[in-house]
Design a protein around this motif. Structure first.
Motif, short mmCIF file in Angstrom:
data_model
loop_
_atom_site.label_atom_id
_atom_site.label_comp_id
_atom_site.label_asym_id
_atom_site.label_seq_id
_atom_site.Cartn_x
_atom_site.Cartn_y
_atom_site.Cartn_z
N LEU A 1 41.48 34.18 52.13
CA LEU A 1 41.05 34.46 53.50
C LEU A 1 42.10 35.29 54.25
CD1 LEU A 1 39.45 31.04 54.50
CD2 LEU A 1 38.29 33.17 53.86
N LEU A 2 43.37 35.02 54.00
CA LEU A 2 44.44 35.80 54.62
C LEU A 2 44.37 37.25 54.14
CD1 LEU A 2 47.16 35.69 56.35
CD2 LEU A 2 48.28 35.66 54.12
N ALA A 3 44.15 37.44 52.85
CA ALA A 3 44.07 38.80 52.29
C ALA A 3 42.88 39.55 52.88
CB ALA A 3 43.95 38.74 50.77
N ARG A 4 41.76 38.89 53.02
CA ARG A 4 40.58 39.54 53.57
C ARG A 4 40.79 39.89 55.04
NH1 ARG A 4 36.46 35.72 52.89
NH2 ARG A 4 36.94 35.94 50.70
N ARG A 5 41.34 38.93 55.80
CA ARG A 5 41.54 39.14 57.24
C ARG A 5 42.57 40.24 57.51
NH1 ARG A 5 41.94 33.95 58.91
NH2 ARG A 5 44.09 33.82 58.25
N ASN A 6 43.59 40.35 56.68
CA ASN A 6 44.65 41.34 56.89
C ASN A 6 44.51 42.58 56.01
OD1 ASN A 6 46.75 40.12 58.87
ND2 ASN A 6 46.20 38.43 57.53
N ARG A 7 43.42 42.66 55.29
CA ARG A 7 43.07 43.84 54.47
C ARG A 7 44.16 44.26 53.48
NH1 ARG A 7 41.00 45.66 59.75
NH2 ARG A 7 38.76 45.33 59.70
N PHE A 8 44.53 43.35 52.60
CA PHE A 8 45.44 43.70 51.52
C PHE A 8 44.95 43.04 50.23
CE2 PHE A 8 47.34 39.74 53.07
CZ PHE A 8 47.61 39.06 51.90
N THR A 9 45.45 43.53 49.12
CA THR A 9 45.20 42.90 47.82
C THR A 9 46.55 42.58 47.20
OG1 THR A 9 45.11 45.05 46.72
CG2 THR A 9 43.00 44.10 47.42
N LEU A 10 46.52 41.73 46.21
CA LEU A 10 47.75 41.34 45.53
C LEU A 10 47.91 42.11 44.23
CD1 LEU A 10 47.57 37.48 46.10
CD2 LEU A 10 48.91 39.16 47.37
N ASP A 11 49.12 42.57 43.98
CA ASP A 11 49.44 43.28 42.74
C ASP A 11 50.27 42.34 41.87
OD1 ASP A 11 50.22 44.95 40.71
OD2 ASP A 11 51.38 46.31 41.97
N TRP A 12 49.67 41.82 40.81
CA TRP A 12 50.31 40.82 39.96
C TRP A 12 51.13 41.42 38.82
CZ3 TRP A 12 50.74 35.77 40.91
CH2 TRP A 12 49.92 35.22 41.90
N THR A 13 51.27 42.73 38.78
CA THR A 13 52.01 43.38 37.70
C THR A 13 53.44 42.86 37.65
OG1 THR A 13 50.68 45.36 38.04
CG2 THR A 13 52.69 45.61 36.73
N GLY A 14 53.82 42.30 36.52
CA GLY A 14 55.18 41.79 36.33
C GLY A 14 55.48 40.49 37.06
N ALA A 15 54.46 39.83 37.61
CA ALA A 15 54.69 38.61 38.40
C ALA A 15 54.30 37.34 37.66
CB ALA A 15 53.92 38.70 39.72
N TRP A 16 54.00 37.45 36.36
CA TRP A 16 53.61 36.27 35.59
C TRP A 16 54.16 36.38 34.17
CZ3 TRP A 16 50.62 37.06 31.23
CH2 TRP A 16 49.99 38.30 31.13
N ARG A 17 54.15 35.25 33.48
CA ARG A 17 54.55 35.24 32.08
C ARG A 17 53.65 34.27 31.32
NH1 ARG A 17 59.03 31.68 33.82
NH2 ARG A 17 58.66 29.70 32.78
N LEU A 18 53.60 34.46 30.04
CA LEU A 18 52.81 33.60 29.15
C LEU A 18 53.77 32.75 28.35
CD1 LEU A 18 50.07 32.83 27.91
CD2 LEU A 18 50.40 34.70 26.29
N ASP A 19 53.67 31.43 28.50
CA ASP A 19 54.51 30.50 27.75
C ASP A 19 53.67 29.82 26.69
OD1 ASP A 19 56.69 31.06 29.34
OD2 ASP A 19 56.35 29.36 30.68
#
Length: 179
Positions: free
Chosen positions: A94-112
């Motif tokens: 809801l915050l993303a929609r209200r403030n008109r942004f998207t999240l860029d997950w590139t390099g923000a996760w890992r697989l264990d």
């Protein structure tokens, strides 16, 4: 069965246009809130910083909300700049929609998890679990985890989820022997 866990390593970047330099990337940095009181009403903003020019912008979290409408722990989290509150706020769709942004997950996760040994008995079942709501395309995740190209991974797996759509829900797949 092999367990794989997808974990967030950092907060994702925001795809948000900077007003000064027109860059498309912003970050929360350490994560800070600004709380402004006006009588019995509060405004809460999440501060974000442009990656290119360091300009600070505000994302509206709450606007003209009564103090009594806040849970005391939530309000304390805003005042203390609690990292868990920052993450929960940033990941709120809801915050993303209200403030008109998207999240860029590139390099923000890992697989264990242990990589499947491709010389073991076949078929091999892999159970994927998400610790955080990291949207990842299953075909890319599987190829990354198996160390194969996406085409080779698609030829060798059996899976009941849509492989080309990002998901944040756990799933199971079976790796078949190379033919």
């Amino acid at each position: 069965m092999l367990p794989w866990v997808v974990r967030r390593t950092r907060l994702p970047l925001l795809s948000l246009r900077c007003l000064d330099c027109r860059s498309e990337s912003a970050t929360t940095g350490e994560g800070r809130f600004r709380v402004n009181a006006n009588g019995k009403l509060l405004d809460v903003w999440l501060l974000v910083r442009c990656v290119s020019c360091d300009r600070t912008s505000k994302l509206t979290v709450h606007e003209r909300a009564t103090v009594r409408s806040f849970d005391p722990a939530e309000l304390h989290g805003y005042h203390a700049n609690d990292p868990e509150r920052v993450a929960a706020t940033l990941l709120d769709p809801l915050l993303a929609r209200r403030n008109r942004f998207t999240l860029d997950w590139t390099g923000a996760w890992r697989l264990d998890g242990p990589p499947p040994r491709l010389d073991e008995a076949w078929p091999v079942q892999v159970d994927v679990v998400f610790d955080d709501p990291v949207p990842v395309r299953p075909d890319r995740l599987i190829a990354h985890g198996l160390g194969l190209s996406r085409n080779e991974a698609l030829r060798r797996i059996k899976c009941d989820v849509a492989l080309h759509r990002p998901t944040t829900a756990g799933f199971t797949f079976i790796v078949m022997m190379r033919t």
